[in-house]
Design an enzyme around this catalytic site. Structure first.
Site, PDB file in Angstrom:
ATOM      1  N   GLU A   1      -8.859 -12.002  -6.535  1.00 57.59           N
ATOM      2  CA  GLU A   1      -8.538 -12.687  -5.274  1.00 57.59           C
ATOM      3  C   GLU A   1      -9.499 -13.867  -5.140  1.00 57.59           C
ATOM      4  O   GLU A   1     -10.725 -13.706  -5.248  1.00 57.59           O
ATOM      5  CB  GLU A   1      -8.665 -11.734  -4.081  1.00 57.59           C
TER       6      GLU A   1
ATOM      7  N   HIS B   1       0.872  -1.172   0.000  1.00 60.48           N
ATOM      8  CA  HIS B   1       0.000   0.000   0.000  1.00 60.48           C
ATOM      9  C   HIS B   1       0.910   1.223   0.000  1.00 60.48           C
ATOM     10  O   HIS B   1       2.069   1.141   0.426  1.00 60.48           O
ATOM     11  CB  HIS B   1      -0.884   0.014   1.256  1.00 60.48           C
TER      12      HIS B   1
ATOM     13  N   GLU C   1      -9.300  -4.693  -8.040  1.00 56.99           N
ATOM     14  CA  GLU C   1      -9.495  -5.951  -7.297  1.00 56.99           C
ATOM     15  C   GLU C   1     -10.931  -6.000  -6.780  1.00 56.99           C
ATOM     16  O   GLU C   1     -11.248  -5.384  -5.759  1.00 56.99           O
ATOM     17  CB  GLU C   1      -8.494  -5.980  -6.120  1.00 56.99           C
TER      18      GLU C   1
ATOM     19  N   ASP D   1     -14.401 -12.571   5.469  1.00 58.57           N
ATOM     20  CA  ASP D   1     -13.273 -12.756   4.552  1.00 58.57           C
ATOM     21  C   ASP D   1     -12.141 -13.454   5.310  1.00 58.57           C
ATOM     22  O   ASP D   1     -11.513 -12.873   6.182  1.00 58.57           O
ATOM     23  CB  ASP D   1     -12.854 -11.361   4.059  1.00 58.57           C
TER      24      ASP D   1
ATOM     25  N   ASP E   1      -2.163 -13.439  -0.494  1.00 57.93           N
ATOM     26  CA  ASP E   1      -2.898 -12.512   0.401  1.00 57.93           C
ATOM     27  C   ASP E   1      -3.603 -13.354   1.473  1.00 57.93           C
ATOM     28  O   ASP E   1      -4.818 -13.558   1.406  1.00 57.93           O
ATOM     29  CB  ASP E   1      -3.889 -11.667  -0.410  1.00 57.93           C
TER      30      ASP E   1
ATOM     31  N   ASP F   1      -9.265 -15.306   4.146  1.00 57.17           N
ATOM     32  CA  ASP F   1      -7.866 -15.283   3.689  1.00 57.17           C
ATOM     33  C   ASP F   1      -7.066 -16.476   4.202  1.00 57.17           C
ATOM     34  O   ASP F   1      -5.974 -16.339   4.757  1.00 57.17           O
ATOM     35  CB  ASP F   1      -7.184 -13.965   4.105  1.00 57.17           C
TER      36      ASP F   1
ATOM     37  N   HIS G   1     -12.370 -13.520  -2.737  1.00 57.64           N
ATOM     38  CA  HIS G   1     -13.369 -12.546  -3.172  1.00 57.64           C
ATOM     39  C   HIS G   1     -14.331 -13.164  -4.191  1.00 57.64           C
ATOM     40  O   HIS G   1     -15.533 -12.898  -4.165  1.00 57.64           O
ATOM     41  CB  HIS G   1     -12.701 -11.305  -3.765  1.00 57.64           C
TER      42      HIS G   1
ATOM     43  N   ASP H   1       2.361   1.620   3.292  1.00 55.06           N
ATOM     44  CA  ASP H   1       3.353   0.601   3.678  1.00 55.06           C
ATOM     45  C   ASP H   1       4.719   1.094   3.207  1.00 55.06           C
ATOM     46  O   ASP H   1       5.729   0.957   3.909  1.00 55.06           O
ATOM     47  CB  ASP H   1       3.105  -0.740   2.954  1.00 55.06           C
TER      48      ASP H   1
HETATM   49  C1  3MF Z   1      -9.095  -7.082   1.238  1.00 56.22           C
HETATM   50  C2  3MF Z   1      -7.914  -7.279   0.375  1.00 56.22           C
HETATM   51  C3  3MF Z   1      -6.872  -6.211   0.453  1.00 56.22           C
HETATM   52  C4  3MF Z   1      -6.202  -5.919  -0.890  1.00 56.22           C
HETATM   53  C5  3MF Z   1      -5.056  -4.958  -0.742  1.00 56.22           C
HETATM   54  C6  3MF Z   1      -4.378  -4.651  -2.038  1.00 56.22           C
HETATM   55  C7  3MF Z   1      -5.778  -5.864   2.541  1.00 56.22           C
HETATM   56  O1  3MF Z   1      -9.974  -8.138   1.216  1.00 56.22           O
HETATM   57  O2  3MF Z   1      -7.796  -8.275  -0.291  1.00 56.22           O
HETATM   58  O3  3MF Z   1      -5.893  -6.649   1.393  1.00 56.22           O
HETATM   59  O4  3MF Z   1      -5.751  -7.082  -1.491  1.00 56.22           O
HETATM   60  O5  3MF Z   1      -5.530  -3.789  -0.191  1.00 56.22           O
HETATM   61  O6  3MF Z   1      -5.150  -3.831  -2.795  1.00 56.22           O
HETATM   62 MG    MG Z   2      -6.473  -9.050  -1.768  1.00 54.84          MG
END
Ligand code: 3MF
Ligand code: MG
Length: 345
Positions: free
Chosen positions: A212, A51, A176, A250, A284, A252, A215, A54
Site C-alpha cells: 500500500e 474482508h 500487507e 494514515d 484503498d 488514504d 504504508h 464484508d
Molecule cells: C489499513 C488497510 C486495510 C487493509 C485491508 C485489507 C482497511 O491501513 O490498509 O484497510 O488494506 O484490511 O487487508
Molecule cells: Mg490497504
C-alpha cells in the site's frame, strides 16, 4: 466509463463509508452492499476486495456451512454484475478477542482463535473463487516494547502462516505491511520484513506481498522502490493505490493527490514490470469527511482516473529522450524533462 487499458482494478466496500474519524461520529448514511456493487461496475472496476465479514456479515454466530453458503451467494451477486473477487482478508482486529493482536496475542486461546478464523477465511476465498488471501497484521505488534516477547511473536507469526498454507495447497498469502497504526510498533513493518519471513515458512513460493502506497510512505520509504523490490522477486501480488501527505495519521488520500511525481514513478515501475498482466490494482482510499454523500464515491473513480492518466504520461515519455538524458550525466536535464513532461509544457 473510463477506459482501463490492460489494467484491472478493485476496491473494498469499506472505502464507501460513513465518514467517522477518531474525533467525531458518522457524517454520511450507510450505503447498501448492492449499491456498492453497482458503483464498482459502473465506474469500470473489475473486482471487489473483501474482508471475511464484508462477504459474510455476522459470521461468528453462523455454522461453517452457512458461512460458505452465504459467501457463494455474494459471489453469485458479483458474477451477476460481471465482477469477481480479488482477495479476501480476515478482519481479526475488530473482534474484542483480537485486542492484543490475534496471532501474537499473549493468550494462547486467542492465538488459536486467530488461526481458526484465518482457516475459515481461506475457505471463504475458495468459495469465492480466489486463491489470494490477504493479511494486514493490524494489531500484531505492541503499544510498548515490553508488552510481548518479540522473538516469540515472530515465531507465532510463522506458525500461523504455516497453518494457513497447510490448510489449503492452492492458497497464496499476500502480507500487507504497515509500520504503525493502530499499534505503535507493528511486526513486519515493511515489504523487506514480509519477503524475509516468507522464506521461513513451509512454502515460500506461496507467501508474497501487497504494497500500500501510504504504508510505504509511513515507513519513510520510497513507494516506487518498494514496488520494484517486490516486483523483481515476483512477489508483488496486489497494490493498494492511495496517497499520504507526510508522516501523519494514515490518510488514504486519492491516488496521486499529494505527490504527483512520486505517483508517476510508481506507475512507471508497474508499467516496466508488466504488472497489468500479473496482478490487480486495488484502490484503498477514504473519502474526505467533508465530502457530501452524493459525491462520496468520487475518490475511487478519481484514483483510477489518475492512475490511467499517469499510465499515459509514462507511455508518452520519449524513450530516446529518456535514454539520452540518463547517459548524458546531466541529471538536472533529466529532472527538468520529467517535470515538464508531467506539467505538459
Ligand atoms: C489499513 C488497510 C486495510 C487493509 C485491508 C485489507 C482497511 O491501513 O490498509 O484497510 O488494506 O484490511 O487487508
Ligand atoms: Mg490497504
Amino acid at each position: 466509463m473510463t477506459k482501463n487499458s490492460d489494467y484491472r482494478f478493485s476496491f473494498g466496500p469499506w472505502t464507501i463509508h460513513e465518514g467517522s474519524d477518531p474525533f467525531g461520529p458518522t457524517v454520511r448514511p450507510t450505503v447498501e452492499s448492492a449499491s456498492k456493487l453497482k458503483t464498482c461496475k459502473e465506474a469500470g472496476f473489475d473486482a471487489m476486495m473483501l474482508h471475511d465479514d464484508d462477504a459474510v456479515p455476522g459470521l461468528d454466530s453462523m455454522s461453517a456451512s452457512a458461512v460458505l453458503a452465504e459467501a457463494k451467494q455474494y459471489k453469485t451477486m458479483l458474477a451477476d454484475n460481471g465482477l469477481v473477487v480479488e482477495m479476501v482478508a480476515p478482519r481479526l482486529w475488530e473482534d474484542a478477542r483480537g485486542i492484543d493482536g490475534g496471532f501474537t496475542s499473549r493468550d494462547p486461546k486467542v492465538r488459536q482463535w486467530a488461526i481458526d478464523r484465518s482457516r475459515q477465511c481461506v475457505d471463504i476465498c475458495r468459495a469465492m473463487e480466489t486463491d489470494l488471501f490477504v493479511l494486514w497484521l493490524a494489531r500484531e505488534g505492541t503499544y510498548m516494547r515490553e508488552a510481548k516477547n518479540s522473538i516469540d511473536s515472530h515465531r507465532y507469526l510463522i506458525e500461523a502462516f504455516n497453518a494457513i498454507l497447510e490448510h489449503d495447497p492452492q492458497i497464496r498469502i499476500a502480507i500487507e505491511p504497515k509500520p504503525n497504526e493502530p499499534m505503535d510498533h507493528a511486526y513486519l513493518p515493511t515489504i523487506g520484513h514480509v519477503l524475509a519471513i516468507a522464506h521461513q515458512t513451509v512454502d515460500p513460493a506461496r507467501v508474497g506481498g501487497l504494497i500500500e502506497i501510504a504504508h510505504s510512505l509511513l515507513a519513510g520509504l520510497d513507494p516506487a522502490d518498494d514496488l520494484a523490490f517486490a516486483l523483481q522477486a515476483n512477489k508483488l501480488w496486489s497494490v493498494h493505490l492511495n496517497d499520504q501527505n507526510g508522516l501523519k495519521y494514515d490518510q488514504d488520500k486519492t491516488f496521486g493527490s499529494s505527490n504527483l511525481r512520486s505517483a508517476f514513478n510508481q506507475v512507471r515501475v508497474l508499467e516496466k514490470a508488466g504488472f497489468a498482466s500479473t496482478g490487480m490494482l486495488a484502490v484503498d482510499v477514504k473519502a474526505m469527511r467533508t465530502q457530501k454523500a452524493e459525491f462520496a464515491t468520487q475518490h475511487l473513480i478519481n484514483s483510477k482516473r489518475m492512475f490511467m492518466h499517469l499510465v499515459e504520461k509514462v507511455r508518452s515519455l520519449d524513450p530516446e529522450l529518456e535514454r539520452q538524458l540518463t547517459v548524458s550525466g546531466n541529471d538536472e536535464a533529466v529532472e527538468m524533462a520529467i517535470l515538464e513532461h508531467l506539467m505538459g509544457v
